[in-house]
Design a protein around this motif. Structure first.
Motif, PDB file in Angstrom:
ATOM      1  N   SER A 339       5.612 -10.647  -0.598  1.00  0.00           N
ATOM      2  CA  SER A 339       4.355 -10.133  -1.162  1.00  0.00           C
ATOM      3  C   SER A 339       4.002  -8.773  -0.562  1.00  0.00           C
ATOM      4  CB  SER A 339       3.212 -11.132  -0.924  1.00  0.00           C
ATOM      5  OG  SER A 339       3.503 -12.387  -1.492  1.00  0.00           O
ATOM      6  N   LEU A 340       4.939  -7.841  -0.664  1.00  0.00           N
ATOM      7  CA  LEU A 340       4.761  -6.566   0.013  1.00  0.00           C
ATOM      8  C   LEU A 340       3.700  -5.690  -0.638  1.00  0.00           C
ATOM      9  CD1 LEU A 340       8.327  -5.574   1.251  1.00  0.00           C
ATOM     10  CD2 LEU A 340       6.535  -6.907   2.382  1.00  0.00           C
ATOM     11  N   GLY A 341       3.359  -5.955  -1.894  1.00  0.00           N
ATOM     12  CA  GLY A 341       2.236  -5.236  -2.482  1.00  0.00           C
ATOM     13  C   GLY A 341       0.941  -5.573  -1.759  1.00  0.00           C
ATOM     14  N   ALA A 342       0.709  -6.855  -1.539  1.00  0.00           N
ATOM     15  CA  ALA A 342      -0.482  -7.288  -0.804  1.00  0.00           C
ATOM     16  C   ALA A 342      -0.437  -6.788   0.632  1.00  0.00           C
ATOM     17  CB  ALA A 342      -0.598  -8.809  -0.837  1.00  0.00           C
ATOM     18  N   ARG A 343       0.760  -6.777   1.199  1.00  0.00           N
ATOM     19  CA  ARG A 343       0.901  -6.298   2.578  1.00  0.00           C
ATOM     20  C   ARG A 343       0.559  -4.810   2.676  1.00  0.00           C
ATOM     21  NH1 ARG A 343       3.247  -8.393   7.141  1.00  0.00           N
ATOM     22  NH2 ARG A 343       4.071  -6.905   8.690  1.00  0.00           N
ATOM     23  N   ALA A 344       0.889  -4.041   1.658  1.00  0.00           N
ATOM     24  CA  ALA A 344       0.540  -2.618   1.668  1.00  0.00           C
ATOM     25  C   ALA A 344      -0.965  -2.431   1.808  1.00  0.00           C
ATOM     26  CB  ALA A 344       1.053  -1.939   0.400  1.00  0.00           C
ATOM     27  N   LEU A 345      -1.742  -3.301   1.173  1.00  0.00           N
ATOM     28  CA  LEU A 345      -3.195  -3.206   1.285  1.00  0.00           C
ATOM     29  C   LEU A 345      -3.676  -3.615   2.675  1.00  0.00           C
ATOM     30  CD1 LEU A 345      -4.235  -4.634  -2.197  1.00  0.00           C
ATOM     31  CD2 LEU A 345      -3.982  -2.240  -1.502  1.00  0.00           C
ATOM     32  N   GLU A 346      -2.987  -4.549   3.314  1.00  0.00           N
ATOM     33  CA  GLU A 346      -3.315  -4.895   4.702  1.00  0.00           C
ATOM     34  C   GLU A 346      -3.017  -3.713   5.620  1.00  0.00           C
ATOM     35  OE1 GLU A 346      -2.560  -9.699   4.903  1.00  0.00           O
ATOM     36  OE2 GLU A 346      -0.825  -8.395   5.115  1.00  0.00           O
ATOM     37  N   ILE A 347      -1.910  -3.035   5.361  1.00  0.00           N
ATOM     38  CA  ILE A 347      -1.562  -1.847   6.145  1.00  0.00           C
ATOM     39  C   ILE A 347      -2.628  -0.771   5.956  1.00  0.00           C
ATOM     40  CG2 ILE A 347       0.086   0.074   6.278  1.00  0.00           C
ATOM     41  CD1 ILE A 347       2.306  -2.018   5.725  1.00  0.00           C
ATOM     42  N   GLU A 348      -3.078  -0.597   4.719  1.00  0.00           N
ATOM     43  CA  GLU A 348      -4.125   0.396   4.460  1.00  0.00           C
ATOM     44  C   GLU A 348      -5.379   0.091   5.270  1.00  0.00           C
ATOM     45  OE1 GLU A 348      -7.130   1.959   0.912  1.00  0.00           O
ATOM     46  OE2 GLU A 348      -5.427   0.685   0.384  1.00  0.00           O
ATOM     47  N   GLY A 371      -2.934   1.872  -0.184  1.00  0.00           N
ATOM     48  CA  GLY A 371      -1.846   1.072   0.362  1.00  0.00           C
ATOM     49  C   GLY A 371      -1.229   1.737   1.566  1.00  0.00           C
ATOM     50  N   ALA A 372       0.102   1.728   1.613  1.00  0.00           N
ATOM     51  CA  ALA A 372       0.821   2.354   2.721  1.00  0.00           C
ATOM     52  C   ALA A 372       1.242   3.774   2.341  1.00  0.00           C
ATOM     53  CB  ALA A 372       2.040   1.518   3.095  1.00  0.00           C
ATOM     54  N   MET A 373       0.321   4.474   1.693  1.00  0.00           N
ATOM     55  CA  MET A 373       0.507   5.860   1.259  1.00  0.00           C
ATOM     56  C   MET A 373      -0.805   6.585   1.538  1.00  0.00           C
ATOM     57  SD  MET A 373       1.852   7.152  -2.467  1.00  0.00           S
ATOM     58  CE  MET A 373       2.300   8.874  -2.750  1.00  0.00           C
ATOM     59  N   ILE A 374      -1.031   6.897   2.813  1.00  0.00           N
ATOM     60  CA  ILE A 374      -2.315   7.427   3.272  1.00  0.00           C
ATOM     61  C   ILE A 374      -2.101   8.811   3.881  1.00  0.00           C
ATOM     62  CG2 ILE A 374      -4.295   7.066   4.790  1.00  0.00           C
ATOM     63  CD1 ILE A 374      -4.168   4.995   2.610  1.00  0.00           C
ATOM     64  N   ALA A 375      -3.061   9.694   3.643  1.00  0.00           N
ATOM     65  CA  ALA A 375      -2.977  11.059   4.146  1.00  0.00           C
ATOM     66  C   ALA A 375      -4.242  11.444   4.895  1.00  0.00           C
ATOM     67  CB  ALA A 375      -2.742  12.039   2.997  1.00  0.00           C
ATOM     68  N   ILE A 376      -4.086  12.418   5.800  1.00  0.00           N
ATOM     69  CA  ILE A 376      -5.209  13.054   6.490  1.00  0.00           C
ATOM     70  C   ILE A 376      -5.123  14.545   6.198  1.00  0.00           C
ATOM     71  CG2 ILE A 376      -6.443  13.305   8.667  1.00  0.00           C
ATOM     72  CD1 ILE A 376      -4.524  11.166   9.797  1.00  0.00           C
ATOM     73  N   GLU A 377      -6.189  15.103   5.639  1.00  0.00           N
ATOM     74  CA  GLU A 377      -6.207  16.542   5.368  1.00  0.00           C
ATOM     75  C   GLU A 377      -7.056  17.243   6.426  1.00  0.00           C
ATOM     76  OE1 GLU A 377      -7.131  19.826   1.857  1.00  0.00           O
ATOM     77  OE2 GLU A 377      -6.622  17.758   1.341  1.00  0.00           O
TER      78      GLU A 377
END
Length: 447
Positions: A339-348, A371-377
């Motif tokens: 369930s890596l989609g759900a896990r991506a949201l836990e990572i977020e 999800g696991a696609m986060i940025a800092i500007e």
């Protein structure tokens, strides 16, 4: 967040200065043997990887916040994937599917037809790289519509071939000095909420106006967009922008192409970033995470569009290689089973918990993504992009054993792409190093 068992210890361990002595030797060999256009971002040479860590030739262990640019979603040496690769390689390394077909190619296509958005009849074509997928999506759209023009967006990244570097927004290092660009590619404004301040309706009105006035609907074959931009800075359009763009394309006979090469395959919390707003592309491109670490890409879309090019008109010598297809099927099984989609949201949630307090700092403009696609500007006191601070933080993190990537048209964005199988302690350790370096970077010279 549940921890997984991995072959390697899931701990950051810096035993030498980065780079260590053996990495320095290899770097000298690289300078002598490789074209100078090939410069690694990490000065350490990797020999092993598993879960959320990479190990270099000097025994240093890094927290992996890059995943090979969103490729090793299930880890750099996932057991199910490596077993599938070994088994496949022991039987068949290559035939070329168009020469002598095999089941794996068909199985991957069927799986993508099932997973991609929409309930309509779909068909797929497999290739090797993301750029190949984009090129073929454009070919298919042009063939189907009988039109030539293609609209792409500010800050887009679609590849490095002649066509795809034309579609890519950033000049250096992707286009500068490489000669004549491809014809009939037109750049239009998209949605960048931090910078343009527009809501989805305002942004789409601007986009459509520019397309109609400067490109011409009657000549437009396709609109190609990343639902969340990758190299451009992990920019997510304002709510409502993507559904409105899809609707306009459908109403005007324009093929709507979603480039999900970086955002797809569970990375953003669902199979595809388009899923969040129920966007159903005519064509969708996948690569990176779909291959589980092996080179594989695909175009999937409406059967009537995919069937427009005639027999023999699509393909490539290595397209849908049998070993890569085996890796893909194994990686998708891992995504489903764990369930890596759900896990991506836990990572977020963990990333935001660790990094959003940094928004109080004057140079941190935004923490964004999904999800696991986060940025800092980062921006200076006048709101101008701060590439110098960004590079400083990235270098400091690498020196402490945390591999991160930068991006953005202005080079002022740090992007986080951890493997979806990273364990919580490893994730938090890397984030805390990053947060500490950002706080240290708020020196008087940057304020």
């Amino acid at each position: 967040m549940q921890d997984f068992n991995h072959r390697l210890p899931q701990q950051r361990n810096v035993r030498t200065a980065i780079p260590g002595p053996r990495s320095q030797e290899l770097e000298q060999q690289r300078e002598a043997a490789l074209a100078r256009g090939l410069v690694p971002g990490l000065p350490a040479y990797i020999v092993d990887g598993d879960g959320g860590v990479l190990v270099d030739v000097d025994g240093n262990s890094f927290v992996d916040f890059a995943s090979g640019i969103a490729v090793t979603t299930v880890g750099a040496s996932n057991e199910r994937v490596t077993t599938a690769v070994s088994e496949a390689a022991s039987h068949l390394l290559h035939t070329c599917f168009l020469n002598a077909p095999y089941e794996g190619f068909v199985a991957v296509a069927r799986k993508l037809n099932e997973l991609t958005p929409g309930e309509h009849k779909k068909k797929s074509a497999l290739f090797s790289t993301g750029a190949e997928a984009i090129e073929n999506a454009v070919k298919i759209a042009r063939n189907y519509t009988g039109k030539n023009r293609v609209a792409v967006f500010d800050s887009a990244f679609h590849g490095r071939t002649n066509l795809t570097m034309t579609m890519t927004a950033k000049n250096k290092p992707y286009k500068a000095g490489f000669g004549t660009l491809a014809a009939d590619i037109y750049r239009v404004p998209g949605s960048y909420p931090l910078r343009d301040g527009l809501d989805g309706q305002q942004a789409i009105e601007r986009t459509i106006r520019v397309i109609e006035q400067t490109v011409g609907t009657e000549e437009l074959a396709a609109v190609v967009i990343e639902p969340i931009q990758g190299e451009g800075g992990f920019v997510e359009p304002a709510e409502g922008f993507l559904p409105a763009l899809q609707k306009w394309c459908n109403e005007n006979g324009v093929v709507f192409v979603a480039d999900e090469i970086q955002a797809g395959m569970c990375r953003t919390g669902s199979w595809f970033a388009c899923d969040k707003e129920g966007v159903v592309p005519d064509l969708i491109t996948t690569a990176k995470g779909v291959g589980g670490g092996m080179p594989l890409s695909a175009v999937t879309g409406r059967a009537e569009i995919m069937d427009s090019p005639g027999p023999g008109s699509l393909g490539g010598t290595y397209a849908g290689n049998p070993v890569a297809c085996a890796a893909s099927l194994a990686a998708i099984e891992e995504m489903e089973e764990k369930s890596l989609g759900a896990r991506a949201l836990e990572i977020e949630a963990i990333i935001r918990e660790e990094l959003e307090p940094l928004l109080e700092l004057p140079n941190v403009a935004e923490v964004r993504g999904r999800g696991a696609m986060i940025a800092i500007e980062f921006a200076d006191e006048k709101g101008r992009p701060d590439a110098e601070l960004t590079a400083q933080v990235a270098a400091a993190c690498k020196a402490q054993g945390v591999l991160i990537l930068t991006c953005g048209l202005d080079g002022n964005v740090i992007r986080l792409l951890p493997p979806l199988v990273i364990n919580e302690e490893t994730l938090r350790d890397g984030l805390q190093v990053l947060a500490a370096e950002i706080r240290k970077s708020q020196s008087p010279t940057h304020l």
